[in-house]
Design an enzyme around this catalytic site. Structure first.
Site, PDB file in Angstrom:
ATOM      1  N   ASP A 140      71.119  22.598 -28.883  1.00 49.32           N
ATOM      2  CA  ASP A 140      71.388  22.263 -30.708  1.00 49.32           C
ATOM      3  C   ASP A 140      71.887  20.971 -30.832  1.00 49.32           C
ATOM      4  OD1 ASP A 140      71.034  23.369 -33.028  1.00 49.32           O
ATOM      5  OD2 ASP A 140      72.933  23.890 -33.159  1.00 49.32           O
ATOM      6  N   ASP A 195      73.455  20.070 -34.424  1.00 50.38           N
ATOM      7  CA  ASP A 195      74.498  20.121 -35.424  1.00 50.38           C
ATOM      8  C   ASP A 195      75.576  21.288 -34.753  1.00 50.38           C
ATOM      9  OD1 ASP A 195      73.672  18.749 -37.575  1.00 50.38           O
ATOM     10  OD2 ASP A 195      71.980  19.885 -37.973  1.00 50.38           O
TER      11      ASP A 195
END
Length: 272
Positions: free
Chosen positions: A13, A15
């Site tokens: 991922d 953020d």
């Protein structure tokens, strides 16, 4: 010692793992650099459909993280790929920004509010009540409802803001129609990511900061998972979930040594 499969590819991922808004998380640049030095294929996944992969590449570069554009996979790209396979050359009414509209145009879709085959909801910082009303009326008239991701909120410097999942819930409440969410935790996005870098689930690790999207999507796709505690999930929340990540680490900085360890240890006997 538990005998484990080798780790040849990485999914992560963005953020909460590599960046907070425009600020790099300590160790993020080193982690990506080590993957590239070791020649390990990787893909950065994000449920954020606002930006194009090129936009995100520039954003990461400004934060000091060097990632090729082709190593970024967004929920907008996954949604466009899904629709291209379902109904090639179709029509859609789209609520979203450049990341989503560009992806839809790239597959040859016509964006229209006149009897579209789909309503496609993505993320935007400026949701329009008029656009939401149009979406409701089109769905009531028979358009199929697709949403890029189920995240109810997103981060900002001022705190949480409503995201795609919250607006989808509003539209569902008004129409009685549930959307099909393409992004995490749908394994569809994970499998499309694996296919993009020719990876196998048994030799891939998923790194994320959210138990309800990153970890469950990795689990359901058959990947090993690493939760980092620099994002949405706090340490005290981990045990509340009915599933667990393979490992929990404080931050991405702790993963640099793992990249080296998995490359240096004999592939027949590996321990995470």
């Amino acid at each position: 010692m538990e005998k484990l499969r080798p780790v040849r590819t990485w999914l992560s991922d963005m953020d909460g793992v590599l960046v907070h808004e425009e600020e790099a998380i300590p160790g993020a640049a080193e982690f990506v650099r080590r993957l590239r030095e070791r020649g390990r294929p990787f893909l950065l996944l994000t449920n954020n459909s606002i930006f194009t992969a090129r936009d995100l590449q520039a954003r990461l570069s400004r934060s000091g993280i060097d990632v090729p554009e082709e190593s970024i996979w967004t929920s907008a790209l996954a949604t466009a790929q899904f629709l291209d396979k379902q109904r090639p050359g179709g029509t859609a009414y789209v609520i979203g920004e450049a990341g989503l509209t560009t992806a839809m145009h790239s597959i040859g879709y016509v964006l229209t509010d006149r009897d579209p085959e789909y309503v496609v909801l993505g993320e935007t910082r400026t949701y329009s009540f008029e656009a939401i009303t149009t979406a409701i009326r089109l769905i009531e008239a028979g358009a199929r409802f697709i949403a890029t991701n189920p995240d109810p909120t997103g981060p900002s410097q001022q705190g949480s803001i409503p995201a795609t999942g919250s607006v989808a819930a509003l539209i569902t409440r008004a129409t009685g129609v549930e959307p099909y969410f393409v992004g995490k935790p749908n394994p569809l996005m994970m499998r499309s990511a694996l296919n993009r870098i020719d990876a196998h689930s048994e030799t891939t690790v998923m790194v994320g900061d959210r138990m309800d999207t990153d970890m469950v999507s990795g689990l359901e796709a058959g990947l090993r998972t690493i939760l980092v505690l620099t994002g949405s999930t706090r340490p005290d929340q981990v045990e509340r979930f009915p599933y667990r990540p393979t490992h929990v680490r404080d931050s991405v900085a702790d993963l640099v040594e793992l990249v080296d360890a998995w490359d240096d240890v004999d592939e027949s006997v590996m321990d995470l």
